[in-house]
Design a protein around this motif. Structure first.
Motif, PDB file in Angstrom:
ATOM      1  N   GLN A  31       0.813  -1.212   0.000  1.00 41.39           N
ATOM      2  CA  GLN A  31       0.000   0.000   0.000  1.00 41.39           C
ATOM      3  C   GLN A  31       0.849   1.265   0.000  1.00 41.39           C
ATOM      4  O   GLN A  31       0.565   2.210  -0.709  1.00 41.39           O
ATOM      5  CB  GLN A  31      -0.938   0.013   1.212  1.00 41.39           C
ATOM      6  CG  GLN A  31      -1.913   1.170   1.226  1.00 41.39           C
ATOM      7  CD  GLN A  31      -2.864   1.130   0.049  1.00 41.39           C
ATOM      8  OE1 GLN A  31      -3.236   0.075  -0.438  1.00 41.39           O
ATOM      9  NE2 GLN A  31      -3.247   2.285  -0.439  1.00 41.39           N
ATOM     10  N   ARG A  32       1.915   1.269   0.783  1.00 40.88           N
ATOM     11  CA  ARG A  32       2.741   2.472   0.898  1.00 40.88           C
ATOM     12  C   ARG A  32       3.347   2.874  -0.438  1.00 40.88           C
ATOM     13  O   ARG A  32       3.385   4.041  -0.797  1.00 40.88           O
ATOM     14  CB  ARG A  32       3.848   2.256   1.925  1.00 40.88           C
ATOM     15  CG  ARG A  32       4.706   3.481   2.126  1.00 40.88           C
ATOM     16  CD  ARG A  32       5.673   3.283   3.277  1.00 40.88           C
ATOM     17  NE  ARG A  32       6.488   4.479   3.413  1.00 40.88           N
ATOM     18  CZ  ARG A  32       7.775   4.524   3.173  1.00 40.88           C
ATOM     19  NH1 ARG A  32       8.417   3.433   2.812  1.00 40.88           N
ATOM     20  NH2 ARG A  32       8.448   5.640   3.309  1.00 40.88           N
ATOM     21  N   SER A  33       3.818   1.901  -1.210  1.00 42.06           N
ATOM     22  CA  SER A  33       4.481   2.244  -2.462  1.00 42.06           C
ATOM     23  C   SER A  33       3.495   2.630  -3.554  1.00 42.06           C
ATOM     24  O   SER A  33       3.891   3.158  -4.579  1.00 42.06           O
ATOM     25  CB  SER A  33       5.358   1.093  -2.943  1.00 42.06           C
ATOM     26  OG  SER A  33       4.568   0.019  -3.387  1.00 42.06           O
ATOM     27  N   GLU A  35       1.469   4.909  -3.321  1.00 45.16           N
ATOM     28  CA  GLU A  35       1.377   6.360  -3.303  1.00 45.16           C
ATOM     29  C   GLU A  35       2.361   6.903  -4.328  1.00 45.16           C
ATOM     30  O   GLU A  35       3.552   6.697  -4.228  1.00 45.16           O
ATOM     31  CB  GLU A  35       1.736   6.890  -1.913  1.00 45.16           C
ATOM     32  CG  GLU A  35       0.824   6.399  -0.819  1.00 45.16           C
ATOM     33  CD  GLU A  35       1.358   6.759   0.557  1.00 45.16           C
ATOM     34  OE1 GLU A  35       2.312   7.549   0.650  1.00 45.16           O
ATOM     35  OE2 GLU A  35       0.828   6.220   1.523  1.00 45.16           O
ATOM     36  N   LYS A  36       1.852   7.590  -5.309  1.00 47.85           N
ATOM     37  CA  LYS A  36       2.705   8.103  -6.380  1.00 47.85           C
ATOM     38  C   LYS A  36       3.086   9.537  -6.055  1.00 47.85           C
ATOM     39  O   LYS A  36       2.403  10.476  -6.413  1.00 47.85           O
ATOM     40  CB  LYS A  36       1.989   7.971  -7.711  1.00 47.85           C
ATOM     41  CG  LYS A  36       1.745   6.523  -8.083  1.00 47.85           C
ATOM     42  CD  LYS A  36       1.098   6.385  -9.422  1.00 47.85           C
ATOM     43  CE  LYS A  36       0.959   4.920  -9.785  1.00 47.85           C
ATOM     44  NZ  LYS A  36       0.357   4.758 -11.100  1.00 47.85           N
ATOM     45  N   ARG A  37       4.213   9.676  -5.359  1.00 51.01           N
ATOM     46  CA  ARG A  37       4.650  10.980  -4.867  1.00 51.01           C
ATOM     47  C   ARG A  37       5.584  11.702  -5.817  1.00 51.01           C
ATOM     48  O   ARG A  37       5.857  12.875  -5.641  1.00 51.01           O
ATOM     49  CB  ARG A  37       5.339  10.814  -3.518  1.00 51.01           C
ATOM     50  CG  ARG A  37       4.421  10.221  -2.451  1.00 51.01           C
ATOM     51  CD  ARG A  37       5.182   9.896  -1.207  1.00 51.01           C
ATOM     52  NE  ARG A  37       6.089   8.785  -1.538  1.00 51.01           N
ATOM     53  CZ  ARG A  37       7.137   8.438  -0.827  1.00 51.01           C
ATOM     54  NH1 ARG A  37       7.445   9.088   0.256  1.00 51.01           N
ATOM     55  NH2 ARG A  37       7.890   7.430  -1.184  1.00 51.01           N
ATOM     56  N   SER A  48       5.643   5.969  -8.310  1.00 47.01           N
ATOM     57  CA  SER A  48       5.919   5.637  -6.913  1.00 47.01           C
ATOM     58  C   SER A  48       7.415   5.619  -6.637  1.00 47.01           C
ATOM     59  O   SER A  48       7.836   5.793  -5.505  1.00 47.01           O
ATOM     60  CB  SER A  48       5.284   4.301  -6.533  1.00 47.01           C
ATOM     61  OG  SER A  48       5.754   3.274  -7.360  1.00 47.01           O
TER      62      SER A  48
END
Length: 70
Positions: A31-33, A35-37, A48
């Protein structure tokens, strides 16, 4: 080079020749990765991984360096 791929993803079974490539791939399942920051300043496409953005930016001819790394 034998083409052997002894490392497999625990989530989808995809196989890799290097454990580091498998580990990088497995982060795509968490789930954390997801996130496309890292966003391309040229077209807005999001990634990501910063390395994926750097490769993408080369398609625009902008090079791999982001303004933040200067």
């Amino acid at each position: 080079h034998t083409g052997e791929k002894p490392f497999s993803c625990a989530h989808c079974g995809k196989r890799f020749g290097r454990s580091s490539h498998r580990n990088r791939h497995q982060r795509a399942h968490t789930q954390r990765s997801l996130e496309k920051r890292h966003v391309c300043p040229d077209c807005g496409k999001a990634f990501s991984l910063g390395t994926a953005l750097a490769a993408h930016r080369r398609l625009h001819g902008a090079g791999a360096r982001s303004p933040l790394s200067l």
